[in-house]
Scaffold this motif. Structure first.
Motif, PDB file in Angstrom:
ATOM      1  N   GLY A  37      86.735  54.409  30.281  1.00  0.00           N
ATOM      2  CA  GLY A  37      87.355  53.470  29.359  1.00  0.00           C
ATOM      3  C   GLY A  37      86.641  53.322  28.033  1.00  0.00           C
ATOM      4  O   GLY A  37      87.141  52.674  27.124  1.00  0.00           O
ATOM      5  N   ALA A  38      85.459  53.941  27.895  1.00  0.00           N
ATOM      6  CA  ALA A  38      84.705  53.850  26.640  1.00  0.00           C
ATOM      7  C   ALA A  38      85.403  54.662  25.550  1.00  0.00           C
ATOM      8  O   ALA A  38      85.989  55.706  25.813  1.00  0.00           O
ATOM      9  CB  ALA A  38      83.287  54.377  26.842  1.00  0.00           C
ATOM     10  N   PHE A  39      85.338  54.173  24.328  1.00  0.00           N
ATOM     11  CA  PHE A  39      85.882  54.904  23.186  1.00  0.00           C
ATOM     12  C   PHE A  39      84.780  55.758  22.579  1.00  0.00           C
ATOM     13  O   PHE A  39      83.651  55.311  22.410  1.00  0.00           O
ATOM     14  CB  PHE A  39      86.452  53.937  22.149  1.00  0.00           C
ATOM     15  CG  PHE A  39      87.741  53.321  22.593  1.00  0.00           C
ATOM     16  CD1 PHE A  39      88.940  54.006  22.437  1.00  0.00           C
ATOM     17  CD2 PHE A  39      87.760  52.076  23.177  1.00  0.00           C
ATOM     18  CE1 PHE A  39      90.140  53.453  22.861  1.00  0.00           C
ATOM     19  CE2 PHE A  39      88.950  51.505  23.599  1.00  0.00           C
ATOM     20  CZ  PHE A  39      90.140  52.196  23.443  1.00  0.00           C
ATOM     21  N   LEU A  40      85.132  57.001  22.238  1.00  0.00           N
ATOM     22  CA  LEU A  40      84.178  57.971  21.732  1.00  0.00           C
ATOM     23  C   LEU A  40      84.720  58.632  20.476  1.00  0.00           C
ATOM     24  O   LEU A  40      85.921  58.609  20.219  1.00  0.00           O
ATOM     25  CB  LEU A  40      83.941  59.073  22.771  1.00  0.00           C
ATOM     26  CG  LEU A  40      83.631  58.639  24.201  1.00  0.00           C
ATOM     27  CD1 LEU A  40      83.732  59.816  25.141  1.00  0.00           C
ATOM     28  CD2 LEU A  40      82.263  58.025  24.265  1.00  0.00           C
ATOM     29  N   LEU A  41      83.826  59.257  19.721  1.00  0.00           N
ATOM     30  CA  LEU A  41      84.208  60.099  18.600  1.00  0.00           C
ATOM     31  C   LEU A  41      83.765  61.509  18.985  1.00  0.00           C
ATOM     32  O   LEU A  41      82.589  61.733  19.288  1.00  0.00           O
ATOM     33  CB  LEU A  41      83.515  59.651  17.314  1.00  0.00           C
ATOM     34  CG  LEU A  41      84.000  60.301  16.028  1.00  0.00           C
ATOM     35  CD1 LEU A  41      85.471  59.960  15.773  1.00  0.00           C
ATOM     36  CD2 LEU A  41      83.161  59.850  14.860  1.00  0.00           C
ATOM     37  N   VAL A  42      84.726  62.458  19.037  1.00  0.00           N
ATOM     38  CA  VAL A  42      84.436  63.810  19.506  1.00  0.00           C
ATOM     39  C   VAL A  42      84.939  64.861  18.519  1.00  0.00           C
ATOM     40  O   VAL A  42      85.876  64.610  17.766  1.00  0.00           O
ATOM     41  CB  VAL A  42      85.074  64.062  20.897  1.00  0.00           C
ATOM     42  CG1 VAL A  42      84.510  63.118  21.942  1.00  0.00           C
ATOM     43  CG2 VAL A  42      86.584  63.959  20.844  1.00  0.00           C
ATOM     44  N   PRO A  43      84.321  66.057  18.524  1.00  0.00           N
ATOM     45  CA  PRO A  43      84.830  67.158  17.699  1.00  0.00           C
ATOM     46  C   PRO A  43      86.013  67.800  18.416  1.00  0.00           C
ATOM     47  O   PRO A  43      85.975  68.016  19.627  1.00  0.00           O
ATOM     48  CB  PRO A  43      83.649  68.115  17.622  1.00  0.00           C
ATOM     49  CG  PRO A  43      82.885  67.872  18.882  1.00  0.00           C
ATOM     50  CD  PRO A  43      83.076  66.422  19.199  1.00  0.00           C
ATOM     51  N   LYS A  50      86.583  65.320  13.564  1.00  0.00           N
ATOM     52  CA  LYS A  50      86.141  64.153  14.326  1.00  0.00           C
ATOM     53  C   LYS A  50      87.350  63.279  14.638  1.00  0.00           C
ATOM     54  O   LYS A  50      88.009  62.769  13.722  1.00  0.00           O
ATOM     55  CB  LYS A  50      85.114  63.354  13.540  1.00  0.00           C
ATOM     56  CG  LYS A  50      83.823  64.103  13.314  1.00  0.00           C
ATOM     57  CD  LYS A  50      82.845  63.283  12.509  1.00  0.00           C
ATOM     58  CE  LYS A  50      81.573  64.059  12.285  1.00  0.00           C
ATOM     59  NZ  LYS A  50      80.599  63.308  11.500  1.00  0.00           N
ATOM     60  N   ILE A  51      87.628  63.116  15.933  1.00  0.00           N
ATOM     61  CA  ILE A  51      88.768  62.296  16.342  1.00  0.00           C
ATOM     62  C   ILE A  51      88.353  61.336  17.451  1.00  0.00           C
ATOM     63  O   ILE A  51      87.426  61.607  18.210  1.00  0.00           O
ATOM     64  CB  ILE A  51      89.965  63.154  16.803  1.00  0.00           C
ATOM     65  CG1 ILE A  51      89.605  63.978  18.033  1.00  0.00           C
ATOM     66  CG2 ILE A  51      90.487  64.047  15.697  1.00  0.00           C
ATOM     67  CD1 ILE A  51      90.814  64.579  18.700  1.00  0.00           C
ATOM     68  N   PRO A  52      89.063  60.205  17.580  1.00  0.00           N
ATOM     69  CA  PRO A  52      88.756  59.255  18.649  1.00  0.00           C
ATOM     70  C   PRO A  52      89.286  59.758  19.995  1.00  0.00           C
ATOM     71  O   PRO A  52      90.277  60.481  20.061  1.00  0.00           O
ATOM     72  CB  PRO A  52      89.468  57.981  18.209  1.00  0.00           C
ATOM     73  CG  PRO A  52      90.553  58.437  17.299  1.00  0.00           C
ATOM     74  CD  PRO A  52      90.070  59.698  16.659  1.00  0.00           C
ATOM     75  N   ALA A  53      88.582  59.364  21.047  1.00  0.00           N
ATOM     76  CA  ALA A  53      88.969  59.727  22.408  1.00  0.00           C
ATOM     77  C   ALA A  53      88.575  58.602  23.347  1.00  0.00           C
ATOM     78  O   ALA A  53      87.782  57.734  22.988  1.00  0.00           O
ATOM     79  CB  ALA A  53      88.286  61.025  22.821  1.00  0.00           C
ATOM     80  N   ILE A  54      89.137  58.630  24.545  1.00  0.00           N
ATOM     81  CA  ILE A  54      88.790  57.643  25.561  1.00  0.00           C
ATOM     82  C   ILE A  54      88.250  58.373  26.780  1.00  0.00           C
ATOM     83  O   ILE A  54      88.791  59.407  27.186  1.00  0.00           O
ATOM     84  CB  ILE A  54      89.991  56.742  25.911  1.00  0.00           C
ATOM     85  CG1 ILE A  54      89.558  55.582  26.794  1.00  0.00           C
ATOM     86  CG2 ILE A  54      91.121  57.537  26.523  1.00  0.00           C
ATOM     87  CD1 ILE A  54      90.570  54.479  26.896  1.00  0.00           C
ATOM     88  N   ALA A  55      87.160  57.863  27.353  1.00  0.00           N
ATOM     89  CA  ALA A  55      86.528  58.481  28.517  1.00  0.00           C
ATOM     90  C   ALA A  55      87.353  58.190  29.769  1.00  0.00           C
ATOM     91  O   ALA A  55      87.742  57.046  30.005  1.00  0.00           O
ATOM     92  CB  ALA A  55      85.111  57.948  28.693  1.00  0.00           C
TER      93      ALA A  55
END
Length: 74
Positions: A37-43, A50-55
């Protein structure tokens, strides 16, 4: 004994096309723990935009040579 790197399975957000699959990234040492549920910034993609993602899950692996790192944990 091989060192194991923490990995996280993510679903990317805010992409202009349908990509409803899970992508795996590794969590660099020194970065805080990541939980579901954590929000991340990933390539993402060939340009490593760089885009947002959810774990969605976490695990560990010894072979992370072809996995991209997480940029940031929110």
């Amino acid at each position: 004994m091989e060192a194991h790197m923490r990995t996280v399975g993510v679903r990317v957000l805010d992409i202009p096309y349908h990509a409803d699959i899970e992508y795996t990234y590794y969590i660099p040492q020194g970065m805080p723990d990541v939980s579901r549920g954590a929000f991340l910034l990933v390539p993402f993609g060939f340009g490593n935009k760089k885009i947002p993602a959810i774990a969605v899950n976490t695990s560990k692996t010894a072979d992370y040579s072809k996995i991209k790192p997480v940029f940031k944990v929110y």
